[in-house]
Scaffold this motif. Sequence first.
Motif, PDB file in Angstrom:
ATOM      1  N   GLU A 103      13.807 158.609  34.434  1.00 49.67           N
ATOM      2  CA  GLU A 103      13.024 157.541  33.802  1.00 49.67           C
ATOM      3  C   GLU A 103      11.534 157.732  34.062  1.00 49.67           C
ATOM      4  OE1 GLU A 103      15.665 157.050  35.890  1.00 49.67           O
ATOM      5  OE2 GLU A 103      17.161 156.464  34.398  1.00 49.67           O
ATOM      6  N   GLU A 104      11.176 158.116  35.268  1.00 51.08           N
ATOM      7  CA  GLU A 104       9.772 158.329  35.644  1.00 51.08           C
ATOM      8  C   GLU A 104       9.143 159.433  34.793  1.00 51.08           C
ATOM      9  OE1 GLU A 104       6.263 157.845  38.066  1.00 51.08           O
ATOM     10  OE2 GLU A 104       8.057 156.592  37.917  1.00 51.08           O
ATOM     11  N   ILE A 105       9.844 160.532  34.662  1.00 48.12           N
ATOM     12  CA  ILE A 105       9.314 161.661  33.900  1.00 48.12           C
ATOM     13  C   ILE A 105       9.218 161.314  32.420  1.00 48.12           C
ATOM     14  CG2 ILE A 105       9.874 164.001  33.106  1.00 48.12           C
ATOM     15  CD1 ILE A 105      10.872 164.507  36.028  1.00 48.12           C
ATOM     16  N   LEU A 106      10.235 160.687  31.866  1.00 46.46           N
ATOM     17  CA  LEU A 106      10.200 160.337  30.442  1.00 46.46           C
ATOM     18  C   LEU A 106       9.094 159.333  30.148  1.00 46.46           C
ATOM     19  CD1 LEU A 106      14.009 160.258  29.657  1.00 46.46           C
ATOM     20  CD2 LEU A 106      12.347 162.029  29.031  1.00 46.46           C
ATOM     21  N   GLU A 107       8.856 158.413  31.066  1.00 41.64           N
ATOM     22  CA  GLU A 107       7.729 157.491  30.891  1.00 41.64           C
ATOM     23  C   GLU A 107       6.409 158.266  30.880  1.00 41.64           C
ATOM     24  OE1 GLU A 107       5.539 153.700  33.061  1.00 41.64           O
ATOM     25  OE2 GLU A 107       7.550 154.266  33.719  1.00 41.64           O
ATOM     26  N   GLY A 108       6.300 159.243  31.756  1.00 41.94           N
ATOM     27  CA  GLY A 108       5.100 160.078  31.781  1.00 41.94           C
ATOM     28  C   GLY A 108       4.912 160.858  30.488  1.00 41.94           C
ATOM     29  N   ILE A 109       5.993 161.390  29.953  1.00 46.91           N
ATOM     30  CA  ILE A 109       5.923 162.130  28.684  1.00 46.91           C
ATOM     31  C   ILE A 109       5.435 161.209  27.573  1.00 46.91           C
ATOM     32  CG2 ILE A 109       7.298 163.309  26.906  1.00 46.91           C
ATOM     33  CD1 ILE A 109       6.833 164.974  29.464  1.00 46.91           C
ATOM     34  N   ARG A 110       6.002 160.021  27.496  1.00 49.63           N
ATOM     35  CA  ARG A 110       5.585 159.068  26.454  1.00 49.63           C
ATOM     36  C   ARG A 110       4.108 158.708  26.603  1.00 49.63           C
ATOM     37  NH1 ARG A 110      10.445 156.807  28.245  1.00 49.63           N
ATOM     38  NH2 ARG A 110      12.176 157.375  26.888  1.00 49.63           N
ATOM     39  N   THR A 111       3.652 158.529  27.821  1.00 46.68           N
ATOM     40  CA  THR A 111       2.250 158.188  28.084  1.00 46.68           C
ATOM     41  C   THR A 111       1.325 159.315  27.648  1.00 46.68           C
ATOM     42  OG1 THR A 111       2.880 156.763  29.932  1.00 46.68           O
ATOM     43  CG2 THR A 111       0.605 157.550  29.886  1.00 46.68           C
ATOM     44  N   ILE A 112       1.650 160.533  28.031  1.00 39.62           N
ATOM     45  CA  ILE A 112       0.813 161.682  27.668  1.00 39.62           C
ATOM     46  C   ILE A 112       0.830 161.905  26.166  1.00 39.62           C
ATOM     47  CG2 ILE A 112       0.673 164.201  27.835  1.00 39.62           C
ATOM     48  CD1 ILE A 112       1.239 163.874  30.792  1.00 39.62           C
ATOM     49  N   ARG A 113       1.987 161.762  25.569  1.00 39.24           N
ATOM     50  CA  ARG A 113       2.117 161.979  24.121  1.00 39.24           C
ATOM     51  C   ARG A 113       1.178 161.067  23.331  1.00 39.24           C
ATOM     52  NH1 ARG A 113       7.637 161.599  20.562  1.00 39.24           N
ATOM     53  NH2 ARG A 113       6.845 162.742  18.765  1.00 39.24           N
ATOM     54  N   LYS A 114       0.962 159.863  23.811  1.00 42.60           N
ATOM     55  CA  LYS A 114       0.069 158.918  23.136  1.00 42.60           C
ATOM     56  C   LYS A 114      -1.402 159.310  23.268  1.00 42.60           C
ATOM     57  CE  LYS A 114       3.088 154.975  23.970  1.00 42.60           C
ATOM     58  NZ  LYS A 114       3.236 153.742  24.771  1.00 42.60           N
ATOM     59  N   GLN A 115      -1.726 160.144  24.247  1.00 48.84           N
ATOM     60  CA  GLN A 115      -3.121 160.453  24.553  1.00 48.84           C
ATOM     61  C   GLN A 115      -3.636 161.734  23.904  1.00 48.84           C
ATOM     62  OE1 GLN A 115      -3.995 160.352  28.789  1.00 48.84           O
ATOM     63  NE2 GLN A 115      -2.273 158.986  29.112  1.00 48.84           N
ATOM     64  N   CYS A 116      -2.748 162.567  23.382  1.00 51.80           N
ATOM     65  CA  CYS A 116      -3.196 163.843  22.832  1.00 51.80           C
ATOM     66  C   CYS A 116      -2.560 164.068  21.473  1.00 51.80           C
ATOM     67  CB  CYS A 116      -2.861 164.997  23.790  1.00 51.80           C
ATOM     68  SG  CYS A 116      -1.108 165.232  24.092  1.00 51.80           S
ATOM     69  N   ARG A 117      -3.107 165.027  20.752  1.00 53.48           N
ATOM     70  CA  ARG A 117      -2.575 165.344  19.419  1.00 53.48           C
ATOM     71  C   ARG A 117      -1.311 166.182  19.497  1.00 53.48           C
ATOM     72  NH1 ARG A 117      -5.342 168.701  14.579  1.00 53.48           N
ATOM     73  NH2 ARG A 117      -3.774 168.177  13.031  1.00 53.48           N
ATOM     74  N   HIS A 118      -1.315 167.169  20.392  1.00 50.20           N
ATOM     75  CA  HIS A 118      -0.187 168.087  20.536  1.00 50.20           C
ATOM     76  C   HIS A 118       0.243 168.146  22.006  1.00 50.20           C
ATOM     77  CE1 HIS A 118      -1.012 169.535  16.511  1.00 50.20           C
ATOM     78  NE2 HIS A 118      -2.250 169.816  16.867  1.00 50.20           N
ATOM     79  N   LEU A 119       1.522 167.960  22.229  1.00 54.40           N
ATOM     80  CA  LEU A 119       2.092 168.117  23.568  1.00 54.40           C
ATOM     81  C   LEU A 119       3.193 169.168  23.478  1.00 54.40           C
ATOM     82  CD1 LEU A 119       2.539 167.424  26.544  1.00 54.40           C
ATOM     83  CD2 LEU A 119       3.909 165.443  25.799  1.00 54.40           C
ATOM     84  N   ILE A 120       3.002 170.258  24.213  1.00 53.16           N
ATOM     85  CA  ILE A 120       3.968 171.338  24.256  1.00 53.16           C
ATOM     86  C   ILE A 120       4.561 171.329  25.658  1.00 53.16           C
ATOM     87  CG2 ILE A 120       4.322 173.837  24.150  1.00 53.16           C
ATOM     88  CD1 ILE A 120       1.428 172.236  22.329  1.00 53.16           C
ATOM     89  N   ILE A 121       5.881 171.253  25.733  1.00 47.84           N
ATOM     90  CA  ILE A 121       6.568 171.177  27.024  1.00 47.84           C
ATOM     91  C   ILE A 121       7.476 172.386  27.178  1.00 47.84           C
ATOM     92  CG2 ILE A 121       8.190 169.879  28.444  1.00 47.84           C
ATOM     93  CD1 ILE A 121       7.266 167.345  26.964  1.00 47.84           C
ATOM     94  N   VAL A 122       7.349 173.054  28.313  1.00 47.08           N
ATOM     95  CA  VAL A 122       8.220 174.173  28.655  1.00 47.08           C
ATOM     96  C   VAL A 122       9.265 173.661  29.641  1.00 47.08           C
ATOM     97  CG1 VAL A 122       8.358 176.458  29.709  1.00 47.08           C
ATOM     98  CG2 VAL A 122       6.382 175.852  28.296  1.00 47.08           C
ATOM     99  N   THR A 123      10.512 173.999  29.373  1.00 43.36           N
ATOM    100  CA  THR A 123      11.598 173.639  30.278  1.00 43.36           C
ATOM    101  C   THR A 123      12.519 174.839  30.427  1.00 43.36           C
ATOM    102  OG1 THR A 123      13.247 171.936  30.819  1.00 43.36           O
ATOM    103  CG2 THR A 123      13.092 172.622  28.492  1.00 43.36           C
ATOM    104  N   ASN A 124      13.450 174.732  31.340  1.00 48.35           N
ATOM    105  CA  ASN A 124      14.348 175.842  31.630  1.00 48.35           C
ATOM    106  C   ASN A 124      15.767 175.554  31.195  1.00 48.35           C
ATOM    107  OD1 ASN A 124      13.056 178.117  33.086  1.00 48.35           O
ATOM    108  ND2 ASN A 124      12.386 176.479  34.436  1.00 48.35           N
ATOM    109  N   GLU A 125      16.415 176.592  30.731  1.00 48.15           N
ATOM    110  CA  GLU A 125      17.835 176.547  30.426  1.00 48.15           C
ATOM    111  C   GLU A 125      18.531 177.110  31.659  1.00 48.15           C
ATOM    112  OE1 GLU A 125      21.449 176.530  29.605  1.00 48.15           O
ATOM    113  OE2 GLU A 125      20.793 178.602  29.699  1.00 48.15           O
ATOM    114  N   ILE A 126      19.097 176.213  32.475  1.00 44.25           N
ATOM    115  CA  ILE A 126      19.700 176.626  33.747  1.00 44.25           C
ATOM    116  C   ILE A 126      21.196 176.319  33.786  1.00 44.25           C
ATOM    117  CG2 ILE A 126      17.552 176.331  35.025  1.00 44.25           C
ATOM    118  CD1 ILE A 126      18.822 173.668  36.098  1.00 44.25           C
TER     119      ILE A 126
END
Length: 177
Positions: A103-126
Amino acid sequence: MLYVITGGSGSGKSEYAEQVVQKLGDTPRLYLATMYPFDEECHRRIRRHRAMRAEKGFETLECYMGLKDVNVSGYGTVLLECMSNLTANELYQEGGAKDQCVEEILEGIRTIRKQCRHLIIVTNEIFSDGIEYDQETGKYQQYLARINQELASMADVVTEVVYSIPLVQKGNPEVAG
């Protein structure tokens, strides 16, 4: 635009993410780095990554936890790398969100997404190695899987990088942006 890039270790996903950012134009670029430097090996990797992107117009901000408190409003494009490190930091580091990390991370993603035009997120397939891990590692995998699933749902574009080959799973990277 929210663009999620996933892949296994050494797949070329980081290089691909930086190429995506380059194609988005010359807006101010921020690299949100989540790798906590635990030891000399981590410091070497951080130095190597900074050198690799030195000429690509990024400013770098170290963000080990507390994504929702980061202000990126002066940047048109933000590259967050990477979700697996951020999840581990929030789950295991002192002061982290622990079992509320999803929940903490997803809230952060939503917050950042509102502040910039493009948000690119790298994640791992583990999740494809077929190994059965201990309970604590399994919990980490479950949390990262939930985050990845939610990110994919929210994303305009999702690409998996396999052997440096980008495989688009959702959206059209040519029209996004």
